[in-house]
Design a protein around this motif. Structure first.
Motif, mmCIF file in Angstrom:
data_model
loop_
_atom_site.group_PDB
_atom_site.id
_atom_site.type_symbol
_atom_site.label_atom_id
_atom_site.label_comp_id
_atom_site.label_asym_id
_atom_site.label_seq_id
_atom_site.Cartn_x
_atom_site.Cartn_y
_atom_site.Cartn_z
ATOM 1 N N PHE A 203 0.834 -1.259 0.170
ATOM 2 C CA PHE A 203 0.044 -0.135 -0.022
ATOM 3 C C PHE A 203 0.797 1.177 -0.052
ATOM 4 C CE2 PHE A 203 -1.816 -3.478 2.301
ATOM 5 C CZ PHE A 203 -3.208 -3.662 1.746
ATOM 6 N N TYR A 204 0.800 2.174 -0.839
ATOM 7 C CA TYR A 204 1.464 3.401 -1.241
ATOM 8 C C TYR A 204 0.530 4.662 -0.935
ATOM 9 C CZ TYR A 204 4.858 0.116 -3.089
ATOM 10 O OH TYR A 204 5.815 -0.964 -3.308
ATOM 11 N N LYS A 205 1.276 5.787 -0.258
ATOM 12 C CA LYS A 205 0.807 7.040 -0.671
ATOM 13 C C LYS A 205 1.695 8.159 -0.453
ATOM 14 C CE LYS A 205 -0.306 6.649 4.343
ATOM 15 N NZ LYS A 205 -1.490 7.020 5.500
ATOM 16 N N GLY A 206 1.708 9.256 -1.088
ATOM 17 C CA GLY A 206 2.625 10.335 -0.933
ATOM 18 C C GLY A 206 2.169 11.593 -1.584
ATOM 19 N N VAL A 207 2.708 12.500 -1.401
ATOM 20 C CA VAL A 207 2.456 13.949 -1.960
ATOM 21 C C VAL A 207 3.665 14.658 -2.454
ATOM 22 C CG1 VAL A 207 1.424 16.302 -1.478
ATOM 23 C CG2 VAL A 207 0.519 14.296 -0.329
ATOM 24 N N ARG A 208 3.262 15.214 -3.826
ATOM 25 C CA ARG A 208 4.535 15.890 -4.329
ATOM 26 C C ARG A 208 3.985 17.410 -5.038
ATOM 27 N NH1 ARG A 208 7.334 13.528 -9.792
ATOM 28 N NH2 ARG A 208 9.593 14.244 -9.149
ATOM 29 N N SER A 229 9.091 18.837 -7.027
ATOM 30 C CA SER A 229 9.775 18.614 -5.806
ATOM 31 C C SER A 229 10.061 17.151 -5.399
ATOM 32 C CB SER A 229 8.969 19.003 -4.331
ATOM 33 O OG SER A 229 7.848 18.187 -4.427
ATOM 34 N N PRO A 230 11.124 16.648 -4.684
ATOM 35 C CA PRO A 230 11.330 15.320 -4.368
ATOM 36 C C PRO A 230 10.139 14.752 -3.687
ATOM 37 C CG PRO A 230 13.386 16.524 -4.001
ATOM 38 C CD PRO A 230 12.132 17.778 -4.309
ATOM 39 N N ALA A 231 9.885 13.622 -3.599
ATOM 40 C CA ALA A 231 8.514 12.923 -2.959
ATOM 41 C C ALA A 231 9.129 11.789 -2.167
ATOM 42 C CB ALA A 231 7.288 12.970 -3.618
ATOM 43 N N HIS A 232 8.357 11.602 -0.992
ATOM 44 C CA HIS A 232 8.373 10.382 -0.054
ATOM 45 C C HIS A 232 7.087 9.769 -0.311
ATOM 46 C CE1 HIS A 232 8.854 8.476 3.930
ATOM 47 N NE2 HIS A 232 9.061 7.564 3.270
ATOM 48 N N ILE A 233 7.343 8.489 -1.045
ATOM 49 C CA ILE A 233 5.968 7.564 -1.062
ATOM 50 C C ILE A 233 6.077 6.498 -0.032
ATOM 51 C CG2 ILE A 233 4.628 6.156 -2.522
ATOM 52 C CD1 ILE A 233 5.039 8.915 -3.495
ATOM 53 N N SER A 234 5.501 6.642 1.081
ATOM 54 C CA SER A 234 5.325 5.833 2.228
ATOM 55 C C SER A 234 4.703 4.468 1.786
ATOM 56 C CB SER A 234 4.679 6.306 3.216
ATOM 57 O OG SER A 234 3.515 6.667 3.297
ATOM 58 N N VAL A 256 1.422 -11.497 7.478
ATOM 59 C CA VAL A 256 2.070 -10.436 8.341
ATOM 60 C C VAL A 256 2.129 -9.039 7.914
ATOM 61 C CG1 VAL A 256 4.119 -9.931 9.729
ATOM 62 C CG2 VAL A 256 3.686 -12.314 9.287
ATOM 63 N N THR A 257 1.526 -8.137 8.723
ATOM 64 C CA THR A 257 1.448 -6.833 8.478
ATOM 65 C C THR A 257 2.624 -6.086 8.969
ATOM 66 O OG1 THR A 257 -1.083 -6.830 8.226
ATOM 67 C CG2 THR A 257 0.077 -4.698 8.553
ATOM 68 N N ASP A 258 3.121 -5.047 8.107
ATOM 69 C CA ASP A 258 4.657 -4.634 8.357
ATOM 70 C C ASP A 258 4.871 -3.415 7.526
ATOM 71 O OD1 ASP A 258 7.003 -3.990 9.587
ATOM 72 O OD2 ASP A 258 8.055 -5.901 9.207
ATOM 73 N N ASP A 259 5.599 -2.458 7.906
ATOM 74 C CA ASP A 259 6.148 -1.499 6.923
ATOM 75 C C ASP A 259 7.039 -2.256 5.756
ATOM 76 O OD1 ASP A 259 5.195 0.506 8.904
ATOM 77 O OD2 ASP A 259 7.042 0.749 9.861
ATOM 78 N N ALA A 260 6.793 -1.482 4.793
ATOM 79 C CA ALA A 260 7.390 -2.044 3.500
ATOM 80 C C ALA A 260 8.617 -0.983 3.284
ATOM 81 C CB ALA A 260 6.625 -2.258 2.263
ATOM 82 N N THR A 261 9.604 -1.072 2.013
ATOM 83 C CA THR A 261 10.386 -0.579 1.621
ATOM 84 C C THR A 261 9.812 0.967 0.976
ATOM 85 O OG1 THR A 261 11.796 -2.141 1.054
ATOM 86 C CG2 THR A 261 12.472 0.021 -0.020
ATOM 87 N N ASP A 262 9.945 2.263 1.376
ATOM 88 C CA ASP A 262 9.567 3.199 1.018
ATOM 89 C C ASP A 262 9.971 3.734 -0.251
ATOM 90 O OD1 ASP A 262 7.875 3.512 3.204
ATOM 91 O OD2 ASP A 262 9.284 5.059 4.262
#
Length: 410
Positions: A203-208, A229-234, A256-262
């Protein structure tokens, strides 16, 4: 009544657009998938150039500053779709696939006599692919492991843009882009007689943000600049992992639910010009640079590289205001070269294409039915990679309505 119909169409098409499979490409396995070029109006027909073009006759998504030049009574609605036939070629085999999807939906209108706003929804990337028996070399060895993978999904891009005319010859614009989406991915890694399966949903989300400006040098020549601008897609994920051989199956992880590579989008800048000749021809040229090296991110299968894009376009209309319908038909041609942002096995994934198009007038406004044909090539067959030869037919409906004009006759 027509205006209400367009607004309803915008809302009802939203769900359809969100559900579309955008593309099928083996290179979708990298990063967030294949980045999807979506342009409005006649832009696909002129090589996706247009940073310097004003939004006085269509919605120009290349530069938010163009919205400052929308006519004070104009309302624009733009919707498009594409059909793509791709021939995938390797050193030993080839395969053809067909795909069809909506490409975008957008509206734009003025707020004041010097400013305008635009809203659009379009796909940003596609991770839809199917790969079978792909052999990947094991580092420091003469051995290979086999990858079987399938995936669907990608990121969507919701844009809110604003343009303001500071001076008759100078406009500024700002765009905020919300990225969101889900990628479902299943990969089987086979080494000897052992198979490791990774089944995950990301699942991804971010703003630019994009800043743009346009400068009118004279009545025939315009310049445009964009800064992204650069953007961080979490990212987050739900993942299951199993390993199996001829005798048993082991569950390493189970939902298993966990953080993924941004994921990180780079700083990008673009410059372009537009030059009109003899009131019939218009030449456009864009150059865009994406600093992927500066994102400091790695990919398991390849390496990110700085990206250069070149776009060239030519349009022709004999006479936009004429009593003869044939004089008002628009003709377009363009070319595009992209050296790619990925290097795989020391090969940049280059994408190049040319396009032809026609804009068919619909009524006495700037409304056009744009039909585009393009042919392109992406990738290479070197070092066990895959080359894509693709044909694209695009249909784009760019409509203008005139609002709030008092009737002269009752």
């Amino acid at each position: 009544m027509k205006n209400k119909f367009w607004f309803i169409l915008f809302l009802t098409t939203y769900a359809s657009l969100m559900a579309q499979s955008v593309a099928t490409s083996p290179y979708s396995i990298y990063g967030l998938g294949s980045l999807y070029e979506t342009d409005f109006g006649s832009l696909p027909s002129i090589g996706s150039s247009g940073i310097a073009l004003p939004s006085d006759s269509f919605i120009n998504n290349k530069n938010p500053a163009s919205l400052g030049l929308i006519g004070k009574n104009s309302f624009f609605f733009d919707i498009g779709m594409k059909g793509i036939q791709t021939n995938y070629v390797s050193q030993s085999d080839s395969e053809k696939r067909n795909n069809f999807q909506f490409s975008h939906i957008a509206i734009a209108f003025p707020i004041t006599s010097k400013s305008g706003i635009g809203v659009s929804l379009k796909p940003y990337s596609s991770a839809t692919y199917l790969i079978s028996n792909y052999q990947i070399p094991i580092a420091n060895s003469n051995e290979y492991y086999t990858l079987d993978a399938k995936s669907n999904g990608g990121l969507n891009n919701f844009d809110l843009s604003y343009g303001y005319k500071i001076h008759e010859n100078f406009t500024l614009g700002l765009s905020s882009s919300l990225f969101f989406g889900t990628i479902n991915d299943i990969r089987d890694f086979t080494v000897a007689q052992s198979i490791t399966t990774i089944d995950k949903k990301n699942f991804y989300k971010g703003v630019r943000f994009t800043l743009g400006n346009q400068i009118k040098i004279d009545s025939t020549f315009r310049l445009g600049i964009t800064l992204k601008s650069p953007a961080h897609i979490s990212a987050s994920k739900t993942q299951s992992v199993t390993t199996s051989n001829q005798t048993e199956t082991q569950y390493v992880e189970d939902a298993v639910t966990d953080d993924a590579t941004d994921y990180y989008l780079p700083f990008e800048f673009g410059v372009g010009f537009s030059k009109r000749f003899n009131k019939k021809f218009n030449l456009t040229f864009d150059y865009e640079k994406s600093l992927w090296n500066g994102t400091n991110q790695t990919n398991f299968y390849g390496e990110f590289k700085n990206q250069d894009k070149f776009a060239l376009g030519l349009s022709y209309v004999k006479k936009e205001k004429s009593i003869y319908y044939s004089d008002k038909i628009h003709y377009f041609a363009g070319a595009n070269y992209d050296n790619g942002f990925l290097s795989i096995n020391n090969n940049n994934i280059i994408n190049k294409s040319f396009s032809l198009g026609v804009g068919i007038p619909i009524d006495y406004t700037h409304s056009l039915l744009n039909i585009t044909y393009s042919y392109g090539q992406k990738g290479t067959t070197n070092n066990s990679l895959i080359k894509e030869n693709y044909h694209t037919i695009g249909i784009n409906l760019s409509l203008e309505a005139i609002w709030f004009v008092k009737r002269k006759f009752e």
